[in-house]
Design an enzyme around this catalytic site. Structure first.
Site, PDB file in Angstrom:
ATOM      1  N   TYR A  71     -75.229 -33.011 -35.828  1.00  0.00           N
ATOM      2  CA  TYR A  71     -74.008 -33.700 -35.405  1.00  0.00           C
ATOM      3  C   TYR A  71     -73.738 -33.481 -33.919  1.00  0.00           C
ATOM      4  CZ  TYR A  71     -73.001 -35.600 -39.924  1.00  0.00           C
ATOM      5  OH  TYR A  71     -73.091 -36.352 -41.063  1.00  0.00           O
ATOM      6  N   ARG A  74     -75.807 -36.020 -32.183  1.00  0.00           N
ATOM      7  CA  ARG A  74     -75.238 -37.374 -32.287  1.00  0.00           C
ATOM      8  C   ARG A  74     -73.955 -37.500 -31.458  1.00  0.00           C
ATOM      9  NH1 ARG A  74     -74.279 -38.875 -38.190  1.00  0.00           N
ATOM     10  NH2 ARG A  74     -73.377 -40.689 -37.178  1.00  0.00           N
ATOM     11  N   GLN A 105     -66.171 -48.447 -40.046  1.00  0.00           N
ATOM     12  CA  GLN A 105     -66.897 -47.380 -40.761  1.00  0.00           C
ATOM     13  C   GLN A 105     -67.501 -46.416 -39.752  1.00  0.00           C
ATOM     14  OE1 GLN A 105     -69.448 -49.293 -44.113  1.00  0.00           O
ATOM     15  NE2 GLN A 105     -68.885 -50.937 -42.722  1.00  0.00           N
ATOM     16  N   VAL A 107     -68.057 -43.627 -36.814  1.00  0.00           N
ATOM     17  CA  VAL A 107     -67.432 -42.350 -36.458  1.00  0.00           C
ATOM     18  C   VAL A 107     -67.374 -42.182 -34.936  1.00  0.00           C
ATOM     19  CG1 VAL A 107     -68.061 -41.230 -38.629  1.00  0.00           C
ATOM     20  CG2 VAL A 107     -69.633 -41.095 -36.682  1.00  0.00           C
ATOM     21  N   HIS A 123     -64.513 -43.503 -42.128  1.00  0.00           N
ATOM     22  CA  HIS A 123     -65.491 -42.425 -42.318  1.00  0.00           C
ATOM     23  C   HIS A 123     -65.298 -41.266 -41.345  1.00  0.00           C
ATOM     24  CE1 HIS A 123     -68.400 -45.448 -44.460  1.00  0.00           C
ATOM     25  NE2 HIS A 123     -67.404 -45.057 -45.222  1.00  0.00           N
ATOM     26  N   ASN A 224     -74.050 -60.815 -38.058  1.00  0.00           N
ATOM     27  CA  ASN A 224     -75.131 -59.856 -38.328  1.00  0.00           C
ATOM     28  C   ASN A 224     -76.444 -60.605 -38.146  1.00  0.00           C
ATOM     29  OD1 ASN A 224     -76.988 -58.005 -39.488  1.00  0.00           O
ATOM     30  ND2 ASN A 224     -75.375 -57.183 -40.802  1.00  0.00           N
TER      31      ASN A 224
END
Ligand code: OAD
Length: 253
Positions: A71, A74, A105, A107, A123, A224
């Site tokens: 994490y 990231r 969604q 983070v 999330h 998309n």
């Protein structure tokens, strides 16, 4: 007019007429900022890393230092990233339609940094660290500087109870923050248009939201480049990257 120009015009007309727009974003909106998605075949995180070893409560219990460092890696990527034209166009869309609600969604904080108001984070937020025991209520936030939160040597201890610190993100097998989910459902039930950007639509409950909007009568627009689990119910599908198509829609809105 080409087919894609016609679709852009149609999307712009629907958005312009919308009274209660809801936007749902996924990892695809941040892809053009250099933040990898999860399920893209070439560079998706879950094609290179095993979520069972990195994104579950069990993984954290087994190897907190490994999970913490993944994490931290990231988080540093998110800090370096900048909002792309897709984020900026959505922020502009929210300014044009002040009743619009943005649900993400993701983070990362690229919606906030592009000027979007109060995105609902289903999330969690990777920049926030919390007590893994949530000893003072959910979430028990532990203030850390970016340097401290990106340190290599594993999670620090909660200053209140001594439990390990962890990122404030939702892991597989965990429930979503209830107030965020309730707020998202409230908006979805009232939506007249639901704009879905850059999600594969396979992680529930977030993936149910466009279906709920559709059942409640909303017009569903999807952006998309690849067909997703949402495409089957989309009234309009714009098959191109968000950073290209959203500014073009805003250009004719
Ligand atoms: P996915 O990685 O599952 O899907 C990303 C989607 O974005 C794919 O359908 C891509 O085709 C699309 N995409 C890629 N580049 C794009 C671009 N430039 N413009 C528009 N779309 C693009 O990511 P999510 O659907 O967000 O959970 O994944 C949902 C959840 O699964 C994540 O929030 C994460 C993950 O496990 C947690 O962290 C709890």
């Amino acid at each position: 007019m080409t087919n894609s120009e016609t679709l852009i015009q149609q999307a712009a007309e629907r958005l312009r007429a919308s009274q209660r727009l809801v936007i749902l974003t996924g990892a695809g909106i941040s892809q053009e900022s250099g933040i990898p998605t999860f399920r893209d075949a070439l560079d998706g995180l879950w094609s290179r890393y095993d979520p069972a070893q990195l994104a579950t409560p069990q993984a954290f219990q087994n190897d907190p230092a490994l999970v913490w460092s993944w994490y931290a890696f990231r988080r540093a990527g998110v800090r370096r990233a900048q909002p792309n034209p897709g984020h900026l166009a959505l922020a502009e869309l929210q300014r044009r339609l002040p009743a619009a609600v943005l649900i993400t969604q993701n983070v990362d904080d690229l919606h906030e940094r592009s000027g979007s108001l109060r995105p609902i984070h289903l999330h969690g937020n990777i920049a926030i660290t919390k007590c893994s025991a949530d000893c003072r209520g959910e979430p028990t936030v532990i203030p850390l500087s970016p340097e401290e939160s990106e340190a290599e040597q594993g999670p620090p201890n909660c200053p209140y109870c001594g439990a390990l610190a962890r990122p404030d993100v939702v892991w597989f097998g965990e429930t979503l923050p209830q107030s965020a989910l309730a707020e998202a459902h409230r908006a979805i039930r009232r939506a007249d248009v639901c704009l879905v950007v850059g999600t594969s639509g396979v992680v529930v409950p977030a993936a149910h939201l466009p279906y709920e909007a559709k059942s409640a009568g909303a017009f569903v627009i999807e952006i998309n480049p690849v067909e997703s689990a949402i495409t089957a119910i989309a009234d309009l599908w714009l098959a191109a990257p968000a950073g290209e198509i959203l500014p073009r829609i805003m250009g004719v809105l």
